[in-house]
Design a protein around this motif. Structure first.
Motif, PDB file in Angstrom:
ATOM      1  N   PHE A 110       0.812  -1.210   0.000  1.00 56.48           N
ATOM      2  CA  PHE A 110       0.000   0.000   0.000  1.00 56.48           C
ATOM      3  C   PHE A 110       0.849   1.266   0.000  1.00 56.48           C
ATOM      4  O   PHE A 110       0.399   2.301  -0.501  1.00 56.48           O
ATOM      5  N   ARG A 111       2.053   1.185   0.542  1.00 57.42           N
ATOM      6  CA  ARG A 111       2.931   2.355   0.487  1.00 57.42           C
ATOM      7  C   ARG A 111       3.353   2.666  -0.945  1.00 57.42           C
ATOM      8  O   ARG A 111       3.687   3.811  -1.267  1.00 57.42           O
ATOM      9  N   GLN A 112       3.375   1.627  -1.770  1.00 51.71           N
ATOM     10  CA  GLN A 112       3.711   1.822  -3.185  1.00 51.71           C
ATOM     11  C   GLN A 112       2.471   2.139  -4.017  1.00 51.71           C
ATOM     12  O   GLN A 112       2.554   2.194  -5.250  1.00 51.71           O
ATOM     13  N   ARG A 113       1.337   2.327  -3.343  1.00 53.20           N
ATOM     14  CA  ARG A 113       0.070   2.693  -3.979  1.00 53.20           C
ATOM     15  C   ARG A 113      -0.380   1.639  -4.995  1.00 53.20           C
ATOM     16  O   ARG A 113      -0.944   1.963  -6.054  1.00 53.20           O
ATOM     17  N   VAL A 114      -0.122   0.390  -4.652  1.00 48.40           N
ATOM     18  CA  VAL A 114      -0.625  -0.720  -5.468  1.00 48.40           C
ATOM     19  C   VAL A 114      -2.076  -0.960  -5.078  1.00 48.40           C
ATOM     20  O   VAL A 114      -2.387  -1.176  -3.909  1.00 48.40           O
ATOM     21  N   ARG A 115      -2.962  -0.955  -6.031  1.00 42.92           N
ATOM     22  CA  ARG A 115      -4.380  -1.127  -5.737  1.00 42.92           C
ATOM     23  C   ARG A 115      -5.096  -1.690  -6.957  1.00 42.92           C
ATOM     24  O   ARG A 115      -4.491  -1.917  -8.002  1.00 42.92           O
ATOM     25  N   GLY A 116      -6.397  -1.925  -6.780  1.00 44.02           N
ATOM     26  CA  GLY A 116      -7.204  -2.411  -7.884  1.00 44.02           C
ATOM     27  C   GLY A 116      -6.823  -3.812  -8.314  1.00 44.02           C
ATOM     28  O   GLY A 116      -6.549  -4.699  -7.496  1.00 44.02           O
ATOM     29  N   ALA A 117      -6.784  -4.014  -9.620  1.00 41.25           N
ATOM     30  CA  ALA A 117      -6.505  -5.335 -10.176  1.00 41.25           C
ATOM     31  C   ALA A 117      -5.094  -5.801  -9.841  1.00 41.25           C
ATOM     32  O   ALA A 117      -4.854  -7.004  -9.684  1.00 41.25           O
ATOM     33  N   TYR A 118      -4.155  -4.866  -9.718  1.00 35.78           N
ATOM     34  CA  TYR A 118      -2.776  -5.252  -9.398  1.00 35.78           C
ATOM     35  C   TYR A 118      -2.692  -5.870  -8.005  1.00 35.78           C
ATOM     36  O   TYR A 118      -1.992  -6.865  -7.790  1.00 35.78           O
ATOM     37  N   PHE A 119      -3.412  -5.282  -7.055  1.00 39.10           N
ATOM     38  CA  PHE A 119      -3.430  -5.852  -5.710  1.00 39.10           C
ATOM     39  C   PHE A 119      -4.109  -7.216  -5.705  1.00 39.10           C
ATOM     40  O   PHE A 119      -3.655  -8.149  -5.036  1.00 39.10           O
ATOM     41  N   ALA A 120      -5.200  -7.349  -6.457  1.00 36.66           N
ATOM     42  CA  ALA A 120      -5.909  -8.630  -6.524  1.00 36.66           C
ATOM     43  C   ALA A 120      -5.010  -9.724  -7.094  1.00 36.66           C
ATOM     44  O   ALA A 120      -4.952 -10.839  -6.570  1.00 36.66           O
ATOM     45  N   ILE A 121      -4.287  -9.417  -8.164  1.00 34.14           N
ATOM     46  CA  ILE A 121      -3.391 -10.408  -8.778  1.00 34.14           C
ATOM     47  C   ILE A 121      -2.256 -10.769  -7.827  1.00 34.14           C
ATOM     48  O   ILE A 121      -1.842 -11.929  -7.738  1.00 34.14           O
ATOM     49  N   LEU A 122      -1.771  -9.788  -7.092  1.00 32.98           N
ATOM     50  CA  LEU A 122      -0.685 -10.048  -6.142  1.00 32.98           C
ATOM     51  C   LEU A 122      -1.140 -11.010  -5.049  1.00 32.98           C
ATOM     52  O   LEU A 122      -0.415 -11.960  -4.707  1.00 32.98           O
ATOM     53  N   THR A 123      -2.321 -10.803  -4.492  1.00 32.74           N
ATOM     54  CA  THR A 123      -2.809 -11.708  -3.449  1.00 32.74           C
ATOM     55  C   THR A 123      -3.104 -13.091  -4.013  1.00 32.74           C
ATOM     56  O   THR A 123      -2.913 -14.101  -3.328  1.00 32.74           O
ATOM     57  N   GLN A 124      -3.565 -13.151  -5.255  1.00 32.56           N
ATOM     58  CA  GLN A 124      -3.807 -14.447  -5.877  1.00 32.56           C
ATOM     59  C   GLN A 124      -2.499 -15.210  -6.075  1.00 32.56           C
ATOM     60  O   GLN A 124      -2.423 -16.419  -5.826  1.00 32.56           O
ATOM     61  N   ALA A 125      -1.460 -14.505  -6.497  1.00 31.96           N
ATOM     62  CA  ALA A 125      -0.152 -15.141  -6.651  1.00 31.96           C
ATOM     63  C   ALA A 125       0.395 -15.604  -5.308  1.00 31.96           C
ATOM     64  O   ALA A 125       1.053 -16.652  -5.208  1.00 31.96           O
ATOM     65  N   LEU A 126       0.115 -14.846  -4.257  1.00 35.98           N
ATOM     66  CA  LEU A 126       0.557 -15.233  -2.919  1.00 35.98           C
ATOM     67  C   LEU A 126      -0.110 -16.531  -2.488  1.00 35.98           C
ATOM     68  O   LEU A 126       0.539 -17.405  -1.900  1.00 35.98           O
TER      69      LEU A 126
END
Length: 361
Positions: free
Chosen positions: A130-146
């Motif tokens: 969140f400090r890098q202002r990652v949000r929206g679809a990018y955040f969703a894909i990141l959590t899915q990859a996790l």
């Protein structure tokens, strides 16, 4: 009746249905299934808080669910082993208890880890993302990859995590037989009570000043930043609360179902929770709970007759809901209620009384 009183009355009615009617009418097997649905509803409640109120579409809730579940399962396996190695470690050729497992021999440490470990993981991830202002679809894909990476890690460490089979065969749960009907009934009441308490806590959080700030971040993050608030902190705290709820759900899931394995934590189970929240109504906490119970019941019912097609049906339902009814079942109910209110005839105006002229004295 005011909306707040109406909400509490509905909560009391649902509580009566869950805590009194269901145990008296359902057979033991169906009651166990309902307890499982309530565990998943706790995890869905966290998604409703993060996604519906905060705008953070998390597709990796299974990670935090698994962290809480494995923390509880590790204690149970060590307790059953009585100081020896758990059975799956013996089969895997492990000769010494791994250092990671040793703290979980203490029940207090295990119970604390159920919440602390998922929350800590969410705080670290949120602080970095969140400090890098990652949000929206990018955040969703990141959590899915996790979630995908977490499953690969669990499967690959057979001697540490049980591999594909996970952790199962628990014979003692704090002095009770996990498979006994009395224990299962007790776990049902515990799960229902925890769900109710967490729902009230989340509802209070949403109604608080922090909750209003969270919704403001969802609707206009840049505006909130310009007003002097730090959206990264707000989102990290909410994400951590959501992860803690998922950890509690995983810990309750272990004694209720009797297993925790990678197949329950991957991308597909996480997506199913998101679909359930969307169907129930992501903007309402009650919708998240309702969607989790209804969708998991539907999954059980349909998969018994149409095992190969359930995922296609679920995907189609998600697309239809997000396209035609983005507010889910709760949103449709609110629209129908407002439509009925508009169709009611307005009360007739009260005629003014004729003014009487004052007679001068």
């Amino acid at each position: 009746m005011s909306p707040r009183l109406r909400g509490y009355a509905l909560f009391a009615a649902v509580g009566l249905l869950v805590l009194v009617v269901a145990p008296l009418t359902l057979p033991a097997f169906r009651l166990d299934e309902l307890a499982k649905y309530l565990c998943l509803a706790i995890a869905a409640l966290g998604i409703g808080l993060a996604w519906g109120q905060g705008g953070m579409l998390t597709l990796g809730q299974g990670v935090f669910f698994g962290l809480g579940g494995y923390a509880m399962a590790m204690y149970l396996k060590l307790h059953d082993a009585g100081g020896d190695l758990p059975d799956f470690m013996t089969w895997s050729g492990v000769e010494r208890l791994p250092a990671l497992w040793k703290p979980f021999a203490n029940p207090a440490v295990a119970v604390a880890a159920v919440v602390a470990v998922p929350v800590a993981a969410a705080v670290v991830l949120g602080a970095l993302v969140f400090r890098q202002r990652v949000r929206g679809a990018y955040f969703a894909i990141l959590t899915q990859a996790l979630a995908a990476a977490f499953v690969i890690l669990l499967v690959g460490r057979q001697g540490l995590t049980g591999g594909t089979n996970g952790l199962t065969n628990f014979y003692d749960f704090f002095g009770q037989d996990p498979e006994a009907e009395s224990t299962q009934r007790t776990m049902y009441f515990v799960t229902a009570t925890v769900l109710g308490a967490l729902y009230l806590a989340a509802r209070q959080l949403v109604r608080s000043r922090f909750g209003r700030l969270l919704v403001a971040v969802r609707d206009g993050e840049d505006r909130v930043r310009f007003l002097g608030y730090n959206p990264a902190t707000v989102k990290t705290v909410t994400f951590a609360v959501s992860a803690g709820m998922a950890g509690i759900a995983g810990a309750l899931f272990v004694p209720v179902v009797g297993i925790i394995s990678p197949s329950l934590l991957g991308v597909v189970p996480s997506l199913e929770l998101v679909v359930a929240v969307a169907v129930g109504g992501r903007y309402a906490l009650a919708g998240a709970v309702l969607g989790a119970v209804v969708m998991n019941y539907a999954k059980t019912s349909f998969s018994e007759q149409w095992a190969g097609g359930w995922l296609y049906l679920e995907g189609a339902l998600f697309i239809l809901v997000m396209t035609l009814a983005p507010k889910g079942a709760v949103g449709l109910y609110e629209q129908a209620r407002d439509a009925l209110a508009r169709r009611r005839p307005a009360p007739a105006p009260v005629p003014d009384r004729p003014k009487t002229e004052e007679v001068p004295a």
